[in-house]
Design a protein around this motif. Structure first.
Motif, PDB file in Angstrom:
ATOM      1  N   LEU A  94      -3.431  -7.324   2.278  1.00 15.05           N
ATOM      2  CA  LEU A  94      -2.596  -6.351   2.983  1.00 15.05           C
ATOM      3  C   LEU A  94      -2.862  -6.399   4.482  1.00 15.05           C
ATOM      4  N   ASN A 113      -1.483  -4.492   7.937  1.00 18.09           N
ATOM      5  CA  ASN A 113      -0.699  -3.304   8.310  1.00 18.09           C
ATOM      6  C   ASN A 113      -0.039  -2.702   7.064  1.00 18.09           C
ATOM      7  N   ASN A 114      -0.791  -2.688   5.977  1.00 21.60           N
ATOM      8  CA  ASN A 114      -0.357  -2.126   4.687  1.00 21.60           C
ATOM      9  C   ASN A 114       0.795  -2.874   4.017  1.00 21.60           C
ATOM     10  N   ASN A 115       1.137  -4.060   4.513  1.00 17.14           N
ATOM     11  CA  ASN A 115       2.191  -4.862   3.879  1.00 17.14           C
ATOM     12  C   ASN A 115       1.570  -6.083   3.196  1.00 17.14           C
ATOM     13  N   ASP A 116       2.146  -6.483   2.086  1.00 17.04           N
ATOM     14  CA  ASP A 116       1.652  -7.643   1.346  1.00 17.04           C
ATOM     15  C   ASP A 116       1.918  -8.927   2.159  1.00 17.04           C
ATOM     16  N   ALA A 117       0.842  -9.605   2.544  1.00 18.89           N
ATOM     17  CA  ALA A 117       0.977 -10.797   3.411  1.00 18.89           C
ATOM     18  C   ALA A 117       1.755 -11.914   2.716  1.00 18.89           C
ATOM     19  N   ILE A 155       4.444 -11.641   1.156  1.00 19.37           N
ATOM     20  CA  ILE A 155       5.877 -11.422   1.376  1.00 19.37           C
ATOM     21  C   ILE A 155       6.213 -11.343   2.864  1.00 19.37           C
ATOM     22  N   TYR A 156       5.344 -10.683   3.642  1.00 17.40           N
ATOM     23  CA  TYR A 156       5.721 -10.360   5.030  1.00 17.40           C
ATOM     24  C   TYR A 156       5.114 -11.252   6.109  1.00 17.40           C
TER      25      TYR A 156
END
Ligand SMILES: Nc1ncnc2c1ncn2[C@@H]1O[C@H](COP(=O)(O)OP(=O)(O)OP(=O)(O)O)[C@@H](O)[C@H]1O
Ligand SMILES: [Mg+2]
Length: 378
Positions: free
Chosen positions: A271, A273-277, A279-280
């Motif tokens: 994660l 910034n709290n986003n799944d790396a 995907i993002y």
């Protein structure tokens, strides 16, 4: 520990190569396809007894030959050890000081490496099994009993799955055998989870500061995505949940002939910034996340084992901007033995190049820059 000497025979594109390595920075330079990664791969195989690349052990043997050998002399503080691995079409033998090793899990925790190889980006992009394998190797080189537990768990898992298939064919009757396997698997799971959660806690403690130094971002975390739904290590909760899952899933598992929850189904989520790396994050960001993760691995190893593993960096600086390259180099302390490959010395920071032993690979020969040619038959 420092790899002082490396001898390879019939490994990939090498017939024979004998190399004396520097205890600090070593750089292998050469055009695409000359055999730079093969050198790192030989060290990787000597340390972990398996390659990280796709393919089988016999693919490592030079085409047209029948067997390969990799030998390394490793300097420890006040003694040396010789490691050797022989692979032929039928067998693989591993030796320490000329004595054959029977238990690979013990061998793995001795001559240790941390590596960044191009395929490692798959740690983020690839399948959960790849992340579980990576985690198993990392913990396995720190604690040899961990791999024994994992191997035993996998053995029982296979037995359990076979029994589930048989129950489905013959109709459910006697559960005693399954109860015994379940209890053994629960017992092992408690031990394995303890190692996994502790290790990830160590990594998560330092990963934000490493990633911040590389990129300026500190909001990074590896989440253990547990198929039992457990967020942190809790012995009673693990036992309780596994018993409940085994019970409630029994008929489904009989139909499918497999165990649908447990540590063989768990995953890691990176994660940022709290986003799944997965995907993002961009390609370059994913590369930097893996590099930060590998640096964290190196530092956790040092904390636990009181020394650094040998660091293998395959083309690590390409695709990374200069500022971030310099930030990575700050972690390459003089007491770490580093082996780097590159197609272009300009990709590597000047200070690092100045202090390095440089090996040039060209026309099937490895030469020391400004020095003598290494022995290598064509
Ligand atoms: N079993 C084998 N026998 C002989 N040659 C092999 C074998 N396996 C791979 N090779 C050769 O090894 C070479 C690749 O070596 P390697 O991957 O180390 O190159 P590299 O210098 O790292 O290249 P790049 O810069 O593209 O990463 C290829 O030429 C390949 O054909
Ligand atoms: Mg390569």
């Amino acid at each position: 520990m420092k790899l002082k000497e490396l001898k390879i025979k019939n490994f990939r594109n090498y017939s024979e190569a004998n190399l004396l390595l520097s205890p600090s920075i070593n750089i292998f330079i050469g055009d695409n396809g000359v055999g730079k990664t093969n050198i790192l791969e030989a060290i990787y195989v000597l340390s972990l007894t398996k390659s990280a690349r796709y393919g089988t052990d016999t693919d490592l043997i030079k085409l047209g030959e029948n067997n390969l050998s990799i030998e390394g002399i490793v300097d420890y503080d006040d003694y040396q050890k010789e490691y050797k691995i022989n692979i032929d079409k039928f067998s693989k033998r591993v030796y320490r000081n000329n004595i054959q090793i029977k238990k690979i899990s013990e061998y793995l925790s001795e001559f240790c490496i941390t590596s960044f190889l191009p395929n490692d980006i798959e740690i983020i992009k690839g399948s959960p099994s790849l992340r579980r394998n990576t985690l198993n190797i990392e913990i396995g080189i720190l604690y040899n009993q961990y791999l024994d537990y994992v191997n035993e768990y996998n053995r029982l898992l296979k037995m359990r799955n076979e029994y589930l298939k048989r129950l489905n064919l013959n109709g459910y009757s006697d559960s005693k055998y399954l109860d015994v396997i379940n209890l053994k698997m629960i017992d092992l799971s408690v031990k394995i989870y303890k190692f996994r959660f502790n290790y990830l806690e160590e990594i998560n403690n330092i990963l934000p500061s490493i990633y911040k130094k590389l990129t300026g971002i500190s909001n990074i975390k590896i989440l253990y995505d547990c198929s039992l739904g457990i967020k942190e290590y809790d012995e009673e909760l693990i036992k309780d949940t596994m018993l409940k899952k085994y019970k409630s899933n029994l008929y489904k598992e009989m139909l499918q002939g497999m165990t649908i929850t447990g540590l063989h189904r768990d995953d890691l989520i990176f994660l940022v910034n709290n986003n799944d790396a997965k995907i993002y994050a961009s390609q370059g960001q994913q590369r930097l996340i893996v590099i930060a993760y590998k640096i964290a691995e190196l530092l956790v190893f040092k904390k636990i084992k009181k020394e650094y593993p040998i660091l293998l960096l395959d083309d690590v600086f390409s695709e990374i901007d200069i500022k971030k390259r310099n930030n990575i180099v700050k972690y390459l302390k003089s007491d770490i033995q580093v082996i780097i490959t590159t197609t272009d010395l300009e990709d590597i920071q000047e200070d690092l190049v100045k202090s390095a032993k440089i090996f040039k690979i060209k026309n099937g020969e490895i030469k020391i820059k400004g020095g003598a040619k290494c022995k290598k038959k064509k």
